[in-house]
Scaffold this active site. Structure first.
Site, mmCIF file in Angstrom:
data_model
loop_
_atom_site.group_PDB
_atom_site.id
_atom_site.type_symbol
_atom_site.label_atom_id
_atom_site.label_comp_id
_atom_site.label_asym_id
_atom_site.label_seq_id
_atom_site.Cartn_x
_atom_site.Cartn_y
_atom_site.Cartn_z
ATOM 1 N N LYS A 206 0.794 -1.303 -0.013
ATOM 2 C CA LYS A 206 -0.027 0.060 -0.069
ATOM 3 C C LYS A 206 0.904 1.254 0.077
ATOM 4 C CE LYS A 206 -3.709 2.213 2.613
ATOM 5 N NZ LYS A 206 -4.611 2.222 3.857
ATOM 6 N N GLU A 212 10.454 -4.687 4.611
ATOM 7 C CA GLU A 212 10.446 -6.005 4.279
ATOM 8 C C GLU A 212 10.385 -6.082 2.744
ATOM 9 O OE1 GLU A 212 9.003 -5.046 6.677
ATOM 10 O OE2 GLU A 212 9.233 -6.017 8.567
ATOM 11 N N GLY A 268 -4.911 -2.162 5.319
ATOM 12 C CA GLY A 268 -4.108 -3.450 4.713
ATOM 13 C C GLY A 268 -4.960 -4.722 4.897
ATOM 14 N N ARG A 269 -5.357 -5.134 6.086
ATOM 15 C CA ARG A 269 -5.855 -6.367 6.656
ATOM 16 C C ARG A 269 -7.347 -6.418 6.003
ATOM 17 N NH1 ARG A 269 -4.742 -3.095 10.646
ATOM 18 N NH2 ARG A 269 -6.589 -2.255 12.071
ATOM 19 N N GLU A 354 -4.758 -7.439 15.018
ATOM 20 C CA GLU A 354 -4.297 -6.028 14.715
ATOM 21 C C GLU A 354 -5.415 -4.975 14.649
ATOM 22 O OE1 GLU A 354 -0.770 -5.016 11.926
ATOM 23 O OE2 GLU A 354 -2.604 -5.296 10.690
ATOM 24 N N HIS A 385 -5.444 -34.114 17.025
ATOM 25 C CA HIS A 385 -4.553 -34.925 17.682
ATOM 26 C C HIS A 385 -3.238 -33.970 18.355
ATOM 27 C CE1 HIS A 385 -6.122 -38.305 15.761
ATOM 28 N NE2 HIS A 385 -6.628 -37.817 15.021
ATOM 29 N N LYS A 505 9.075 -0.858 14.310
ATOM 30 C CA LYS A 505 9.804 -0.653 13.135
ATOM 31 C C LYS A 505 10.769 0.331 13.200
ATOM 32 C CE LYS A 505 5.407 -1.363 10.191
ATOM 33 N NZ LYS A 505 4.932 -0.371 9.278
HETATM 34 C C1 G6Q Z 1 -2.514 -4.013 8.033
HETATM 35 C C2 G6Q Z 1 -1.309 -3.372 8.353
HETATM 36 C C3 G6Q Z 1 -0.075 -4.003 7.982
HETATM 37 C C4 G6Q Z 1 0.183 -3.779 6.510
HETATM 38 C C5 G6Q Z 1 1.688 -4.126 6.180
HETATM 39 C C6 G6Q Z 1 2.091 -4.044 4.951
HETATM 40 O O1 G6Q Z 1 -3.514 -3.505 8.216
HETATM 41 O O2 G6Q Z 1 -1.373 -1.633 8.089
HETATM 42 O O3 G6Q Z 1 0.039 -5.474 8.025
HETATM 43 O O4 G6Q Z 1 -0.524 -4.384 5.564
HETATM 44 O O5 G6Q Z 1 2.472 -3.348 7.145
HETATM 45 O O6 G6Q Z 1 2.176 -2.661 4.468
HETATM 46 P P1 G6Q Z 1 2.298 -2.156 2.898
HETATM 47 O O7 G6Q Z 1 1.115 -2.776 2.042
HETATM 48 O O8 G6Q Z 1 2.178 -0.756 2.844
HETATM 49 O O9 G6Q Z 1 3.346 -2.513 2.536
#
Ligand code: G6Q
Length: 560
Positions: A206, A212, A268-269, A354, A385, A505
């Site tokens: 996003k 990462e 994001g989620r 989250e 199990h 972070k």
């Molecule tokens: C989700 C969070 C988080 C996000 C990641 C990746 O709700 O905001 O999990 O999706 O940190 O972020 P980017 O899509 O910006 O790389």
């Protein structure tokens, strides 16, 4: 005391809890055998049996009253109107617009967001068609056969879960991989058997600034170019971006013509049904992706229209509040009885934790009640199990969600009957257990009786759908999205921010140069962190040649 705990319905629930806390599900079913006929609800193709919960009609009425007092419906409507209900980030929360029909319109801050959503969906559809049909050629003229999604968190968990869940519907001559971890092992293992000439990378981010993802994307770029003779022009054929940040995408070197956008009002989620779902669309095709969106939309409509007492997401959300805040349950197990849903609990962990792992209300007041539960789980019957023992006979109360399907996508002999018999048996055993008398009747030696007693009274929901399809997956995900919403609205928290992940972070970014500096850095952390950094630096100095960075190991290997 916070507003929530002052509410009449909350106080009534506290009193009611004292009356009902020791009632056993055996008694509740014995005194009211009909409860399985009315503690059920249907919506968007899903059937919810919530009769094996530690509730009576009075509990349900009080929980519904709590929802009304907390104005859950008003807050829900505000979300659907595009109001800025994410107060700490001052944003609209509009993942529901991602699945609105093209004939609708929704004006947010002066823009028709439904039109924008469908413009992107159409572009994704064209692109998917070109990749799936082999029309889109890589730099050397070969069609794309491998798709690697690079993303993390919300830009990874939804896409992986959906790909795995819908594998049955996927185009089998395409290989899908997902790289998320900054640990180089993830990239190396995901790409080592792939041919760069046939590999497309989807950089899903996003913000397009996530450490990462950007690190993995740069490595992918090197890997790709190394395998394709180093011609920069190859990037245009082998990289696409999913992002809201065109500027950063261009800076990275991806042509914005190869970018599929979304908007800041998609968290994001909550983004697996936005452009972030491109890998899903490549796997199952445009039509099936639309079916998945239709499943989401059906649950959205149910959430908006059904009264609280028969509204699946509201019921599930309220039951979570009931167990978390009154019974003190700390966790909730999600147990899908479908192998294709093996990543569903991991996906839900982010969605739930989250969103509702928050310690202050919307106005910043510290809560004096528990918020989001710990979600976890594994597909059945594997969990049976392993950890089910603790759910059955341990000392902690763990409400469970069982998820099952009437029909298997892989009917194989009697497998499905055996699988489903376990769903029904587990929830029955958890609820009713086995009394000492029953154990004795089986001829058990007296000293072993206590070990074999199952106390029962372990609550569960059972969610059933006809079959795992793109549509039912959409409904299932939306069910949990709105259950999370309901819980957040009761607790009065902002379910759409995630400030808690920021500090770690920022600290990591500060520590990187301290690990890499040639000169011994001045360390100003606590004594533990300082010592750990020094220890790592020492090991780094002593690296043997095998530890030397190898930027393109897989590229070299597969190019040979
Ligand atoms: C989700 C969070 C988080 C996000 C990641 C990746 O709700 O905001 O999990 O999706 O940190 O972020 P980017 O899509 O910006 O790389």
């Amino acid at each position: 005391m916070t507003e929530l705990r002052e509410r009449p319905a909350w106080k009534a629930l506290e009193a009611h809890y004292e009356e009902i806390r020791d009632a056993h599900l055996r008694e509740l079913f014995a005194t009211d055998p009909q409860r399985a006929e009315y503690f059920i609800a249907d919506g968007a193709g899903l059937h919810l049996d919530f009769s094996k919960n530690r509730i009576t009609s009075e509990t349900l009425a009080l929980l519904a009253e709590l929802a009304r007092e907390c104005e859950v419906e008003k807050r829900r409507d505000a979300m659907f109107r595009g109001e800025h209900i994410n107060v700490s980030e001052d944003r609209a929360v509009l993942h529901v617009a991602l699945r609105m029909n093209a004939n609708r319109s929704l004006n947010v801050d002066g823009v028709d967001v439904v039109k924008e959503v469908h413009d992107v969906l159409d572009r994704m559809g064209d692109f998917s068609y070109r990749i799936r049909s082999g029309d889109w050629k890589g730099h050397t003229g070969k069609p794309i056969r491998n798709v690697v999604n690079i993303g993390i968190g919300g830009s990874d968990l939804g896409p992986v879960m959906a790909y795995e869940a819908l594998r049955h519907y996927s185009q089998r001559d395409l290989t899908f991989r997902f790289v998320s971890n900054i640990d180089g092992t993830d990239f190396v293992e995901c790409t080592r058997d792939l041919d760069p000439a046939e590999t497309l990378f989807i950089v899903a981010s996003k913000t397009f600034t996530t450490l990462e993802t950007m690190t993995n994307a740069r490595t992918a770029r090197e890997w790709s170019l190394a395998g394709l003779g180093g011609d920069e022009a190859a990037v245009a054929k082998h990289f696409v971006a999913l992002s809201t940040n065109a500027e950063e995408v261009a800076k990275f070197g991806i042509d914005t013509a190869n970018m599929f956008g979304f908007w800041e009002w998609v968290g994001g989620r909550y983004s697996m049904d936005s452009a972030i779902g491109l890998s899903t669309m490549l796997a199952i095709g445009y039509v099936a992706f639309q079916e998945m969106l239709a499943g989401f939309a059906e649950m959205d409509a149910h959430f908006c229209e059904a009264p609280v007492e028969s509204n699946l997401p509201m019921l599930m959300g309220l039951l979570s509040v009931w167990y978390g805040d009154f019974f003190g349950a700390e966790t909730c197990a999600v147990l899908p009885y479908d192998q294709y849903l093996h990543r569903f609990p991991a996906y839900l962990q982010q969605l739930t934790m989250e969103s509702n792992g928050k310690h202050v209300t919307l106005d910043g007041t510290r809560v004096d009640y528990d918020t989001g539960a710990i979600y976890w789980g594994e597909p059945g019957t594997n969990g049976q199990h392993s950890f089910y023992q603790l759910i059955h006979q341990g000392t902690r109360l763990i409400p469970c969600d069982f998820i099952g399907f009437m029909h298997s996508n892989n009917p194989l002999g009697e497998h499905h009957d055996l699988l489903m018999s376990n769903v029904f048996a587990q929830s029955e055993a958890l609820a009713f257990g086995k009394t000492p008398e029953q154990v004795r009747e089986e001829g058990t030696a007296e000293e072993v009786v206590p070990h074999r007693v199952m106390e029962g009274n372990r609550p569960s929901n059972t969610i059933l759908a006809e079959r795992l399809t793109p549509e039912s997956l959409g409904s299932l995900v939306a069910l949990y999205e709105h259950s999370v919403f309901t819980q957040g609205a009761i607790w009065g928290v902002d379910s759409f921010d995630q400030w808690g992940v920021e500090l770690g972070k920022a600290l990591a970014v500060a520590i990187i140069p301290e690990l890499q500096a040639d000169e011994e850095p001045d360390l100003n952390h606590d004594s533990s962190t300082n010592a750990l950094i020094r220890r790592y630096r020492q090991a780094r100095r002593e690296r043997d040649p095998a530890d030397e960075p190898t930027p393109n190991p897989a590229g070299r290997e597969s190019a040979e």
